[in-house]
Structures are given as structure tokens and as C-alpha cells.
Design a protein around this motif. Structure first.
Motif, PDB file in Angstrom:
ATOM      1  N   PRO A  32       0.608  -1.303  -0.041  1.00  0.00           N
ATOM      2  CA  PRO A  32       0.077   0.012  -0.027  1.00  0.00           C
ATOM      3  C   PRO A  32       0.773   1.307   0.203  1.00  0.00           C
ATOM      4  O   PRO A  32       1.807   1.317   0.299  1.00  0.00           O
ATOM      5  N   GLU A  33       0.247   2.250  -0.622  1.00  0.00           N
ATOM      6  CA  GLU A  33       0.895   3.569  -0.762  1.00  0.00           C
ATOM      7  C   GLU A  33       1.253   3.882   0.543  1.00  0.00           C
ATOM      8  O   GLU A  33       0.587   3.892   1.592  1.00  0.00           O
ATOM      9  N   GLY A  34       2.698   4.614   0.845  1.00  0.00           N
ATOM     10  CA  GLY A  34       2.978   5.053   2.322  1.00  0.00           C
ATOM     11  C   GLY A  34       3.615   4.020   3.138  1.00  0.00           C
ATOM     12  O   GLY A  34       4.198   4.439   4.014  1.00  0.00           O
ATOM     13  N   GLN A  35       3.583   2.985   2.513  1.00  0.00           N
ATOM     14  CA  GLN A  35       4.311   1.673   3.423  1.00  0.00           C
ATOM     15  C   GLN A  35       5.699   1.177   2.812  1.00  0.00           C
ATOM     16  O   GLN A  35       6.027  -0.234   3.307  1.00  0.00           O
ATOM     17  N   THR A  36       6.131   1.707   1.697  1.00  0.00           N
ATOM     18  CA  THR A  36       7.291   1.042   1.170  1.00  0.00           C
ATOM     19  C   THR A  36       8.356   1.039   2.101  1.00  0.00           C
ATOM     20  O   THR A  36       9.505   0.248   1.986  1.00  0.00           O
ATOM     21  N   GLU A  37       8.461   1.790   3.099  1.00  0.00           N
ATOM     22  CA  GLU A  37       9.596   2.047   4.128  1.00  0.00           C
ATOM     23  C   GLU A  37       9.701   0.699   4.895  1.00  0.00           C
ATOM     24  O   GLU A  37      10.444   0.646   5.559  1.00  0.00           O
ATOM     25  N   LEU A  38       8.544  -0.076   5.026  1.00  0.00           N
ATOM     26  CA  LEU A  38       8.215  -1.141   5.852  1.00  0.00           C
ATOM     27  C   LEU A  38       8.815  -2.518   4.961  1.00  0.00           C
ATOM     28  O   LEU A  38       8.807  -3.597   5.160  1.00  0.00           O
ATOM     29  N   VAL A  39       9.386  -2.285   3.628  1.00  0.00           N
ATOM     30  CA  VAL A  39       9.852  -3.227   2.923  1.00  0.00           C
ATOM     31  C   VAL A  39      11.485  -3.042   2.942  1.00  0.00           C
ATOM     32  O   VAL A  39      12.215  -1.857   2.846  1.00  0.00           O
ATOM     33  N   PRO A  40      12.220  -4.109   3.157  1.00  0.00           N
ATOM     34  CA  PRO A  40      13.681  -4.038   3.276  1.00  0.00           C
ATOM     35  C   PRO A  40      14.420  -3.397   2.128  1.00  0.00           C
ATOM     36  O   PRO A  40      13.777  -3.606   0.733  1.00  0.00           O
ATOM     37  N   ARG A  41      15.208  -2.273   2.161  1.00  0.00           N
ATOM     38  CA  ARG A  41      15.666  -1.814   1.188  1.00  0.00           C
ATOM     39  C   ARG A  41      16.273  -2.395   0.024  1.00  0.00           C
ATOM     40  O   ARG A  41      16.122  -2.009  -1.188  1.00  0.00           O
ATOM     41  N   TYR A  42      16.796  -3.461   0.261  1.00  0.00           N
ATOM     42  CA  TYR A  42      17.540  -4.380  -0.768  1.00  0.00           C
ATOM     43  C   TYR A  42      16.501  -4.867  -1.752  1.00  0.00           C
ATOM     44  O   TYR A  42      17.023  -5.385  -3.042  1.00  0.00           O
ATOM     45  N   TYR A  43      15.181  -4.982  -1.768  1.00  0.00           N
ATOM     46  CA  TYR A  43      14.564  -5.321  -2.697  1.00  0.00           C
ATOM     47  C   TYR A  43      12.825  -4.563  -2.870  1.00  0.00           C
ATOM     48  O   TYR A  43      11.889  -4.928  -3.230  1.00  0.00           O
ATOM     49  N   ARG A  44      13.205  -3.168  -2.019  1.00  0.00           N
ATOM     50  CA  ARG A  44      12.194  -2.399  -2.234  1.00  0.00           C
ATOM     51  C   ARG A  44      11.520  -2.081  -3.627  1.00  0.00           C
ATOM     52  O   ARG A  44      10.354  -1.971  -3.682  1.00  0.00           O
ATOM     53  N   GLU A  45      12.384  -1.846  -4.448  1.00  0.00           N
ATOM     54  CA  GLU A  45      11.962  -1.510  -5.745  1.00  0.00           C
ATOM     55  C   GLU A  45      11.922  -2.897  -6.654  1.00  0.00           C
ATOM     56  O   GLU A  45      12.132  -2.585  -8.009  1.00  0.00           O
ATOM     57  N   SER A  46      12.078  -3.991  -6.243  1.00  0.00           N
ATOM     58  CA  SER A  46      12.358  -5.244  -7.039  1.00  0.00           C
ATOM     59  C   SER A  46      11.011  -5.458  -7.665  1.00  0.00           C
ATOM     60  O   SER A  46      10.029  -5.213  -7.453  1.00  0.00           O
ATOM     61  N   PRO A  47      11.211  -5.969  -9.000  1.00  0.00           N
ATOM     62  CA  PRO A  47       9.994  -6.404 -10.072  1.00  0.00           C
ATOM     63  C   PRO A  47       9.619  -7.715  -9.928  1.00  0.00           C
ATOM     64  O   PRO A  47       8.673  -8.230 -10.614  1.00  0.00           O
ATOM     65  N   PHE A  48      10.033  -8.377  -8.699  1.00  0.00           N
ATOM     66  CA  PHE A  48       9.861  -9.819  -8.562  1.00  0.00           C
ATOM     67  C   PHE A  48       8.584 -10.308  -7.627  1.00  0.00           C
ATOM     68  O   PHE A  48       8.199 -11.460  -7.678  1.00  0.00           O
ATOM     69  N   SER A  49       8.301  -9.460  -6.579  1.00  0.00           N
ATOM     70  CA  SER A  49       7.378  -9.703  -5.661  1.00  0.00           C
ATOM     71  C   SER A  49       5.974  -9.894  -6.275  1.00  0.00           C
ATOM     72  O   SER A  49       5.375  -8.803  -6.873  1.00  0.00           O
ATOM     73  N   ARG A  50       5.571 -11.041  -6.134  1.00  0.00           N
ATOM     74  CA  ARG A  50       3.993 -11.388  -6.731  1.00  0.00           C
ATOM     75  C   ARG A  50       2.980 -11.489  -5.749  1.00  0.00           C
ATOM     76  O   ARG A  50       1.893 -11.461  -6.053  1.00  0.00           O
ATOM     77  N   ALA A  51       3.408 -11.282  -4.336  1.00  0.00           N
ATOM     78  CA  ALA A  51       2.428 -11.335  -3.284  1.00  0.00           C
ATOM     79  C   ALA A  51       3.367 -10.852  -1.923  1.00  0.00           C
ATOM     80  O   ALA A  51       4.408 -10.557  -1.836  1.00  0.00           O
ATOM     81  N   TRP A  52       2.499 -10.504  -0.953  1.00  0.00           N
ATOM     82  CA  TRP A  52       2.995  -9.883   0.307  1.00  0.00           C
ATOM     83  C   TRP A  52       2.410 -10.347   1.099  1.00  0.00           C
ATOM     84  O   TRP A  52       1.342 -10.573   1.546  1.00  0.00           O
ATOM     85  N   MET A  53       3.278 -10.664   2.525  1.00  0.00           N
ATOM     86  CA  MET A  53       2.689 -10.883   3.730  1.00  0.00           C
ATOM     87  C   MET A  53       3.191  -9.821   4.972  1.00  0.00           C
ATOM     88  O   MET A  53       4.560  -9.681   4.858  1.00  0.00           O
ATOM     89  N   LYS A  54       2.509  -9.375   5.675  1.00  0.00           N
ATOM     90  CA  LYS A  54       2.950  -8.406   6.674  1.00  0.00           C
ATOM     91  C   LYS A  54       3.306  -9.150   8.009  1.00  0.00           C
ATOM     92  O   LYS A  54       2.263  -9.897   8.669  1.00  0.00           O
ATOM     93  N   LEU A  55       4.581  -9.069   8.415  1.00  0.00           N
ATOM     94  CA  LEU A  55       4.690  -9.864   9.704  1.00  0.00           C
ATOM     95  C   LEU A  55       5.015  -8.936  10.807  1.00  0.00           C
ATOM     96  O   LEU A  55       5.554  -7.667  10.733  1.00  0.00           O
ATOM     97  N   THR A  56       4.657  -9.544  12.068  1.00  0.00           N
ATOM     98  CA  THR A  56       4.919  -8.789  13.160  1.00  0.00           C
ATOM     99  C   THR A  56       5.951  -9.233  14.226  1.00  0.00           C
ATOM    100  O   THR A  56       6.762  -8.799  14.917  1.00  0.00           O
ATOM    101  N   LYS A  57       6.516 -10.469  13.611  1.00  0.00           N
ATOM    102  CA  LYS A  57       7.559 -11.374  14.586  1.00  0.00           C
ATOM    103  C   LYS A  57       8.097 -12.673  13.805  1.00  0.00           C
ATOM    104  O   LYS A  57       7.495 -13.116  12.995  1.00  0.00           O
ATOM    105  N   ILE A  58       9.164 -12.947  13.945  1.00  0.00           N
ATOM    106  CA  ILE A  58      10.079 -13.821  13.369  1.00  0.00           C
ATOM    107  C   ILE A  58      10.866 -14.415  14.179  1.00  0.00           C
ATOM    108  O   ILE A  58      11.580 -13.738  15.089  1.00  0.00           O
ATOM    109  N   THR A  59      10.848 -15.683  14.624  1.00  0.00           N
ATOM    110  CA  THR A  59      11.519 -16.554  15.691  1.00  0.00           C
ATOM    111  C   THR A  59      12.149 -17.850  15.111  1.00  0.00           C
ATOM    112  O   THR A  59      11.562 -18.433  14.108  1.00  0.00           O
ATOM    113  N   PRO A  60      13.300 -18.218  15.516  1.00  0.00           N
ATOM    114  CA  PRO A  60      13.950 -19.410  15.193  1.00  0.00           C
ATOM    115  C   PRO A  60      12.853 -20.755  15.333  1.00  0.00           C
ATOM    116  O   PRO A  60      12.144 -20.625  16.692  1.00  0.00           O
ATOM    117  N   LEU A  61      12.690 -21.573  14.583  1.00  0.00           N
ATOM    118  CA  LEU A  61      12.033 -22.761  14.676  1.00  0.00           C
ATOM    119  C   LEU A  61      12.961 -23.957  14.639  1.00  0.00           C
ATOM    120  O   LEU A  61      13.366 -24.556  13.833  1.00  0.00           O
TER     121      LEU A  61
END
Length: 550
Positions: A94-123
Motif C-alpha cells: 500500500p501507498e506510504g508503506q514502502t519503508e516497511l520493505v527491506p531496502r535491498y528489494y524495495r524496488e524489485s519487480p519480482f514480488s508477486r504477493a506480500w505478507m505483513k509480519l510482526t514477529k520472526i523467531t527461530p523454529l
């Protein structure tokens, strides 16, 4: 959504994926995770529909699988942006949320879907404690084999790496789930040019060239013992595999041989070359699916003499001149050769890197009766046909590593060339600059070749011709690596060579091995080039830097 969870595959290619996403979660509380599908994968609409509906009701958990390290993580998803249609279009946050994407692929043309995450822990207890709940149909695999995975415990990372997909449906294991290990392998590739994915067990490519197996009058053109000969002297294959095993840190997943298997292209010489290639594959525990070959100028029977003359005019019809090479190809590769004597392959390395190879015959006979045996020319139609079959498009970015294989040079390898060699083009393909432009436009990062028996490293910035200039006249950067002869006596100071290209998430290592006077091969020099992404998307290979021995 019952107990089913979805596992999403990823790999560290140009950045540390988990670390970069966790930085944004720590700063802003949430981060967008982009989905990059495989070339053979569809939109997985069933998965995204379930995820979208579940996330709207409450936060849900998914599992992230690092195909490089084999580590797994659990992530909490609070919002989903599903693919559009058949997932061929890029989807943005969504507009205004690009800063929530890591910079290294922020402008990438390859993302076909997105998930918004609030937590990542080792499994740390994933392997052996989760089972497949169902398996998506995969190209190249029999349905009966895939059905064996249902309700089977996931034993290790190799089981997931063996499937050409990025999403799996899993659940916690239950009593009664079977737990045998099933490792998928791709069926034998039945044609010279194919998009079928071939999986490799190693992240290294062995590049050999100019072997010049010879018997009879020109026998001394090959410096090693032939496989058919007795004696204590090393054969070329023994010398190469001994050096690779001694290195210990090299696991060869693919062999590329860039021509000049023979000296005069005779049937007897091809028998020797065939015996050597079969033994090389056996020593490295590889199948013909993990071999790419093209002919060199010595492999086409330009004449009937027992000597090879680089300045001899072609006096054989193309069909007859190619006959012995074609028979050699059928014997080794177990299918019919391409009409251009070209090959196209897509390989997946254990690190997750996709290597696409376009291997072209630069010993074309299509330039007329005065064409000389030593000169090179690539049939432009061959490049267009093979690259098109692989899905390469002009100015279309790709995250695959694209490799061009030819026999003749794309750049001069000597500091000063012999003026008397002008008539034969100094070993350069007569359309070398044209080929560089075609390669750069198709995002080829590296070209490798043989021919002059000279170990060689180069890098070109490729520009469009002024009259053809587009809004961006710069086509890209192309690295070129030449292989020194692995078996010929006609080398500087009796030296022979082979190259090893070692892939990792951070970049590409080139290790050049050298033997003197039929002694042992040892590492002569090592270079490294880093991976990055173009500003417009696509994998880029950086400049070469020498690796200093410690």
C-alpha cells in the motif's frame, strides 16, 4: 484453518534476509515479506485465499525455510496481499508503506504477493516434527511419486530443496505418519535445449576446455595418458579429479566443456574423448544431465588431412563435417543434438541459486566457402532460439545467474597479437561485439570460452550502437573468463589449466588451477565477484577482485 501451516522458501542472495526484516520489525513493529515464485510455479491461488481469509480474522503463523542454510523460522502474519491473476504481474505494498520493505528489494519487480509480519523467531524443532499434508503437482514429477509425500514426516532440508516450488502445506506430525526419506531427482533431460529444472548436489561448476584428445600421427598433441593406454602416468581426468578432491572445499555440481575435445575431429579421437568424459562424470558422481558441451573448431572435420590447419579453407559440406561430433554428442548426452549444436539448461544449486546456461556453437560453417577453420562465428539465429527457449528477453530483469558458453573469444586475450594471425581473427569470433551486445541486453552476467589455451579474465561495459541507442544506451556489464587448455601440448611453458566457479549467497569465486609439464594441478589464482541487484531489478555480478592467499 485446521492445523495446516504453510512453509515459504527463501534464500540469502544479496542480503541477510531474516536480519534485514527483523531490523524493520524492531523499528516499526511490522515488515512486509515479498513472495518470489519459481519460473515453473503458478499463482498458488488456493494458498493465498486461505491465508487472506485467516489473517483477516486473527494473526496466523507461517514457517520460513532458508534453502541455503536449512534453517527454519516461525513468523506471525497479520495482513496478506494476494497475487493478481496468474501472478505474472508485480504486486506492490500500500501507498506510504514502502519503508516497511527491506531496502535491498524495495524496488524489485519480482514480488508477486506480500505478507505483513510482526514477529520472526527461530523454529529449531521443525525437522521430523512436521509432516506434509498435501503436495502440489510439480512439473517433471510423476503424480504417484508425489502422492508418497502425503502424511510423511519431513526428514531434512534436502527433501524440500528437491521440489521446484516455494510453498508447502504442512502440519504437526501425528502417530502413524511414515518417516522414510524421499529425495526427488529430476528425470533425464531428453533434449539439447530445455527449461526443465536440473538439480545439482554441489555449488561449484567445473569448466574445462581444449582437451585435444588425439591418437595416431598427432598423438603428442594431448599431453596426458589416454584412458585406453596403460602406464603410471596420470590421465587428464585423474589429474583433474585428484586436484578437486585435494581441495576438500569443492563440491562439483555441474561440468561445462567449451569445445576442442579432439585434434582433427576423427571418430577414434571422439572415442577417447567419450571415455574420458564418462569417467569424469563417474568420478564426480554426476549424470549427463549435469554436463554442458559445445564443439570447438577442432571438433568439426574441416578437411580430411591428419593435421589440423587453422588457416585451411573449409572443404567439407556441413552435414559431413559435423557427423562425428553429432555421434559423440548422442553417445554422451543420450539424446539428439540441436540443429545448431547448441545447448540450453536451467540448473538449481544447493544454495538456491538458479544458473541458466546458453551454450552456443561458435564454429559455424555458414559463412561461405572461403571461411577458415580457425575463425569463429556464432549463428545469430542460434542465440535467439536458445535464449528464447530459456525465456530470456531483452531488457527484462532476472534473478537467475545467466551464463553464456562458447568456444571462441569475445575479446582479445593477448597483450600483443602476432600480426601474421590477423587473417584468422586472433581467435575472436567475427561477431564477438554483436554477441556481447546481445548477451548484455539479456542480463547475461558471465561468458566463458576456450580456444587460445590462455587463462583469461576480462570485464566489458557494453553500449548500444549510437544509431540504435535507446533511452538508456548502456546495455550492461559482461564478465568474460577464458579457460586455458586442459590437455594440449601447445601452451605456454607446458602449462595446462582448468577453472572452478564456486557460487555462494554473497557472490562468485573463480579458482584457476594450473599444472606444469603433466604434474599435479594446483590452485594458481583466485578471484571473487559479489552479487547485487540492478537498480531496475535483476541479479548483477560485480567486478573481479583477487583473493589473497592466507
Amino acid at each position: 484453518m485446521t492445523d495446516t501451516q504453510f512453509v515459504f522458501r527463501f534464500r540469502d542472495l544479496v542480503a541477510t534476509t531474516i536480519e534485514e526484516h527483523e531490523k524493520i520489525i524492531k523499528k516499526d513493529g511490522t515488515v512486509w515479506w515479498g513472495w518470489w515464485k519459481r519460473p515453473s510455479e503458478d499463482a498458488r491461488a488456493d494458498v493465498w485465499d486461505q491465508l487472506s481469509k485467516a489473517a483477516q480474522a486473527a494473526p496466523i503463523k507461517v514457517i520460513l525455510f532458508d534453502s541455503g542454510s536449512g534453517k527454519t523460522y516461525e513468523a506471525v502474519v497479520v495482513e496478506v496481499i494476494a497475487p493478481v491473476g496468474d501472478a505474472e504481474e508485480t504486486v506492490t505494498v500500500p501507498e506510504g508503506q514502502t519503508e516497511l520493505v527491506p531496502r535491498y528489494y524495495r524496488e524489485s519487480p519480482f514480488s508477486r504477493a506480500w505478507m505483513k509480519l510482526t514477529k520472526i523467531t527461530p523454529l529449531n524443532n521443525f525437522w521430523g516434527n512436521y509432516s506434509f499434508s498435501e503436495i502440489k503437482r510439480l512439473p517433471g514429477y510423476n503424480k504417484a511419486i508425489l502422492d508418497r509425500f502425503k502424511n510423511k514426516k519431513i526428514k531434512n532440508a534436502h527433501e524440500l530443496r528437491g521440489m521446484d516450488t516455494t510453498i508447502w502445506a504442512v502440519r504437526p506430525s501425528m502417530v502413524g505418519d511414515h518417516d522414510e526419506e524421499i529425495l526427488l531427482s529430476v528425470n533425464a533431460v531428453a533434449e539439447a535445449v530445455s527449461q526443465q529444472t536440473v538439480r545439482c548436489d554441489g555449488d561449484a561448476i567445473l569448466h574445462i576446455t581444449d582437451m585435444h584428445f588425439a591418437i595416431g600421427k598427432p598423438r603428442d598433441q594431448h599431453v596426458w595418458r589416454l584412458e585406453s593406454e596403460d602406464g603410471s602416468k596420470h590421465s587428464m581426468v585423474e589429474a583433474i579429479t585428484s586436484a578437486i578432491k585435494a581441495a576438500k572445499d569443492i563440491k562439483i555440481g555441474l561440468v561445462i566443456a567449451s569445445g576442442d575435445f579432439t585434434y582433427i575431429g576423427s571418430e577414434a579421437e571422439y572415442n577417447e574423448a567419450g571415455a574420458a568424459m564418462v569417467r569424469l562424470l563417474g568420478n564426480l558422481d554426476l549424470s549427463p544431465d549435469h554436463l554442458v558441451i559445445i564443439p570447438g573448431n577442432h571438433d568439426i572435420q574441416w578437411g580430411t588431412d591428419e593435421e589440423y590447419k587453422h588457416d585451411a579453407p573449409v572443404d567439407e559440406a556441413p552435414a559431413k563435417a559435423r557427423k562425428n561430433y553429432e555421434a559423440f554428442y548422442r553417445t554422451i548426452m543420450r539424446h539428439e543434438p540441436n540443429r545448431h549444436l547448441a545447448m540450453g539448461r536451467r540448473f538449481v544449486l544447493p544454495s538456491g541459486i538458479v544458473v541458466e546456461t546458453c551454450a552456443l556453437n561458435s564454429s559455424s560453417l555458414a559463412t561461405g566457402k572461403n571461411f577458415l577453420a580457425g575463425m569463429g562465428r556464432i549463428d545469430e539465429g542460434s542465440f535467439a532460439e536458445v535464449s528464447g527457449e530459456l525465456g530470456w528477453r531483452e531488457n527484462e530483469p532476472s534473478m537467475a545467474f545467466r551464463l553464456l558458453v562458447i568456444h571462441h573469444h569475445l575479446a582479445i586475450t593477448e597483450n600483443i597479437e602476432d600480426p601474421n594471425a590477423f587473417a584468422t581473427g586472433y581467435g575472436i569470433a567475427v561477431d564477438a561485439v554483436r554477441v556481447q551486445r546481445m548477451a548484455a541486453k539479456r542480463n547475461v552476467q558471465l561468458a566463458i570460452h576456450g580456444h587460445k589455451h590462455r587463462a583469461f579474465i576480462w570485464r566489458s561495459t557494453v553500449y548500444e550502437l549510437p544509431e540504435h541507442a535507446q533511452p538508456s544506451h548502456r546495455s550492461g556489464e559482461l564478465s568474460i573468463v577464458g579457460g586455458g587448455s586442459a590437455g594440449s601440448k601447445e601452451t605456454e611453458a607446458g602449462k595446462n589449466y582448468f577453472n572452478v566457479f564456486q557460487f555462494s549467497a554473497s557472490g562468485l569465486n573463480l579458482e584457476i588451477f594450473k599444472a606444469e609439464k603433466q604434474g599435479m594441478f594446483e590452485k594458481m589464482q583466485q578471484f571473487h565477484a559479489s552479487f547485487s541487484t540492478h537498480s531496475t531489478g535483476g541479479l548483477a555480478l560485480g567486478d573481479w577482485g583477487a583473493v589473497v592467499k592466507k
